[in-house]
Every structure is written in C-alpha cells, then in structure tokens.
Write a protein that holds these residues in place. Structure first.
Motif, PDB file in Angstrom:
ATOM      1  N   HIS A   1      27.656 -25.846 -14.074  1.00  0.00           N
ATOM      2  CA  HIS A   1      28.293 -24.683 -14.711  1.00  0.00           C
ATOM      3  C   HIS A   1      28.842 -23.782 -13.608  1.00  0.00           C
ATOM      4  CE1 HIS A   1      26.618 -25.855 -18.581  1.00  0.00           C
ATOM      5  NE2 HIS A   1      25.440 -25.996 -17.994  1.00  0.00           N
ATOM      6  N   GLN A   2      29.968 -24.148 -13.061  1.00  0.00           N
ATOM      7  CA  GLN A   2      30.472 -23.495 -11.866  1.00  0.00           C
ATOM      8  C   GLN A   2      30.928 -22.061 -12.094  1.00  0.00           C
ATOM      9  OE1 GLN A   2      33.062 -25.896  -9.422  1.00  0.00           O
ATOM     10  NE2 GLN A   2      31.972 -27.775  -9.925  1.00  0.00           N
ATOM     11  N   GLN A   3      31.028 -21.646 -13.340  1.00  0.00           N
ATOM     12  CA  GLN A   3      31.353 -20.245 -13.609  1.00  0.00           C
ATOM     13  C   GLN A   3      30.238 -19.313 -13.140  1.00  0.00           C
ATOM     14  OE1 GLN A   3      30.717 -22.567 -15.869  1.00  0.00           O
ATOM     15  NE2 GLN A   3      29.428 -21.802 -17.546  1.00  0.00           N
TER      16      GLN A   3
ATOM     17  N   LEU B   1      29.040 -14.935 -10.389  1.00  0.00           N
ATOM     18  CA  LEU B   1      27.995 -13.912 -10.454  1.00  0.00           C
ATOM     19  C   LEU B   1      27.329 -13.699  -9.101  1.00  0.00           C
ATOM     20  CD1 LEU B   1      26.270 -14.986 -13.809  1.00  0.00           C
ATOM     21  CD2 LEU B   1      28.026 -13.233 -13.484  1.00  0.00           C
ATOM     22  N   GLN B   2      27.558 -14.620  -8.172  1.00  0.00           N
ATOM     23  CA  GLN B   2      26.862 -14.568  -6.890  1.00  0.00           C
ATOM     24  C   GLN B   2      27.608 -13.767  -5.824  1.00  0.00           C
ATOM     25  OE1 GLN B   2      25.601 -18.529  -5.777  1.00  0.00           O
ATOM     26  NE2 GLN B   2      24.403 -18.789  -7.638  1.00  0.00           N
ATOM     27  N   LYS B   3      28.740 -13.226  -6.198  1.00  0.00           N
ATOM     28  CA  LYS B   3      29.466 -12.263  -5.354  1.00  0.00           C
ATOM     29  C   LYS B   3      29.817 -12.828  -3.970  1.00  0.00           C
ATOM     30  CE  LYS B   3      26.893  -8.609  -7.721  1.00  0.00           C
ATOM     31  NZ  LYS B   3      25.952  -7.467  -7.580  1.00  0.00           N
TER      32      LYS B   3
ATOM     33  N   TYR C   1      34.842 -18.562   0.737  1.00  0.00           N
ATOM     34  CA  TYR C   1      33.709 -19.465   0.903  1.00  0.00           C
ATOM     35  C   TYR C   1      33.439 -20.302  -0.356  1.00  0.00           C
ATOM     36  CZ  TYR C   1      32.732 -16.845   5.141  1.00  0.00           C
ATOM     37  OH  TYR C   1      32.835 -16.264   6.377  1.00  0.00           O
ATOM     38  N   VAL C   2      34.212 -20.069  -1.391  1.00  0.00           N
ATOM     39  CA  VAL C   2      34.056 -20.852  -2.618  1.00  0.00           C
ATOM     40  C   VAL C   2      35.137 -21.936  -2.612  1.00  0.00           C
ATOM     41  CG1 VAL C   2      33.933 -20.812  -5.127  1.00  0.00           C
ATOM     42  CG2 VAL C   2      33.189 -18.815  -3.810  1.00  0.00           C
TER      43      VAL C   2
END
Length: 230
Positions: free
Chosen positions: A77-79, A83-85, A90-91
C-alpha cells in the motif's frame, strides 16, 4: 535476544508466541506488538520506533510484527509512504531495495552489539487462511478475532507473497537468519519455532550466577537467623 515474527493474518503468531514462551520467566521476556504508527512515530525515521524496543542485555524481546512491515504493508500500500514525510527525492523505485539494505545493516549492527536476532516467517497457505477466517466467522466466540480488513488484505495475497520473498532474500544472513516455518498445522509450527530457539539458547552455555564468599557468609547468617526463630 530478539525474536521477530512475521506472517499473513491468521497464521498463528499470537498462539505460537504464547505457547512457545509459556515456560519462560515473564520477568525476562517482553512482547511488543507494532500497530498503526502514531503521529510522533511518523515524524521519525522508519526504524526509530523499533530501535527503541530492542531488548536490553540479558532479556528476550519479541516483535509481533516488526520493522519488516515497512517493506511489506507499506510496499503493498504505497500510499502510506506519503504519511512518512519523506523528502520527495528519496521516494524512488529504489526505496524498497534501500530499506531492505538498511534493515540488513541494522540487524548486523545489533548482532555486533551482542543481540541475537532470530526471524520467523509463519508461511500460511491461502487455502488454510480462508479456512481459519471462516471458522472465526462461524463461531460467535471467535468473531472478535475477525476484522473486515482481513478480507480486504487477502485481495493483495500475491503482492504480499512477492514482498515477503524479496524481504527474506535480501535480509537472510548467517548472523540474523530467517526461519520459514510451514504454518498450516499449528502443532508443527510451534515445534519448529521452539526447537530453533532452544538450539540457539543451548549454544550460549548459560549458567546461574556463582555465589562469592561474602554472599556465602550472608547466607549462613540468614540460615542461622531463620533457625533461631521460635
């Protein structure tokens, strides 16, 4: 010692932990179950909340789910990454390989600090999972163990299997081994986990603390006092 348990829903993690550790003194053992991260936890790096729960020397820590959720649930669930800011740069497509490398390095660090790391993947079949879900639905006394989200997550079965394979392949080391345990038969699951833990503990050559001469004198005095009581 750190024991890590990962599995699909209904694989029997809770029952296995309870059964295998039932004869262990609870003073030296602690189970940590990681749920949905809090706002504070999301404000830190992805290993932060897990690093805080690593057991102290001489204790057994059990992670009922663990930092591997960050390359399992979050990968499926890559959405959740939003939430990890994380800084957008880096994503990337490399993030899962990078996280797996971080986890492997984290475990290597722990082992070099004297923490024994054992990881158990309870490998439940899709057919057996359905059987256990139906049993929970059919028995009113077991309804509390079922959540509608269990069925929703089941739709991603193949995605989870791929994520597990990637995680196990990337983080299996001699220092921090994975034990892939068949989980369709609970008795066999518990036996395999128990044997693996006992084998490691026996290799530690543990012994009770030796009583020094001063303590022996105190014990003699304590005995004399107790015997003098009327």
């Amino acid at each position: 010692m750190l024991l890590v348990f990962q599995a699909m829903d209904a694989a029997g993690k809770d029952g296995t932990i309870k059964h295998v550790m039932s004869r262990v003194n609870p003073q030296g053992c602690e189970v940590t179950s990681f749920k949905q991260p809090s706002a504070e936890e999301l404000s830190h790096d992805f290993l932060w909340r897990y690093a805080k729960a690593v057991p102290a020397r001489g204790r057994i820590g059990i992670f009922n789910r663990s930092y591997y959720e960050e390359v399992l649930v979050v990968r499926v669930h890559q959405q959740l990454l939003s939430l990890q800011k994380l800084p957008p740069r880096y994503v990337s497509k490399k993030i899962w390989d990078e996280r797996l490398a971080d986890i492997a390095q984290f475990e290597d660090y722990l082992t070099r600090q004297g923490v024994i790391v054992l990881k158990f993947f309870l490998n439940l079949s899709r057919k057996e999972q359905k059987k256990r879900f139906m049993k929970r639905l059919d028995d009113p006394d077991r309804n509390w163990k079922f959540s509608p989200s269990d069925v929703r997550e089941r739709r991603y079965w193949d995605d989870y299997q791929h994520a597990f394979e990637e995680a196990i392949r990337a983080t299996t080391t001699k220092r921090a081994p994975w034990y892939v345990v068949p989980a369709d038969n609970k008795w066999f699951t518990r036996l395999v986990v128990a044997v693996a833990i006992v084998d490691v503990v026996e290799g530690l050559d543990l012994a009770y603390p030796k009583v020094d001469p001063t303590m022996k004198q105190e014990l003699v005095a304590a005995r004399a006092e107790l015997e003098s009581e009327t």
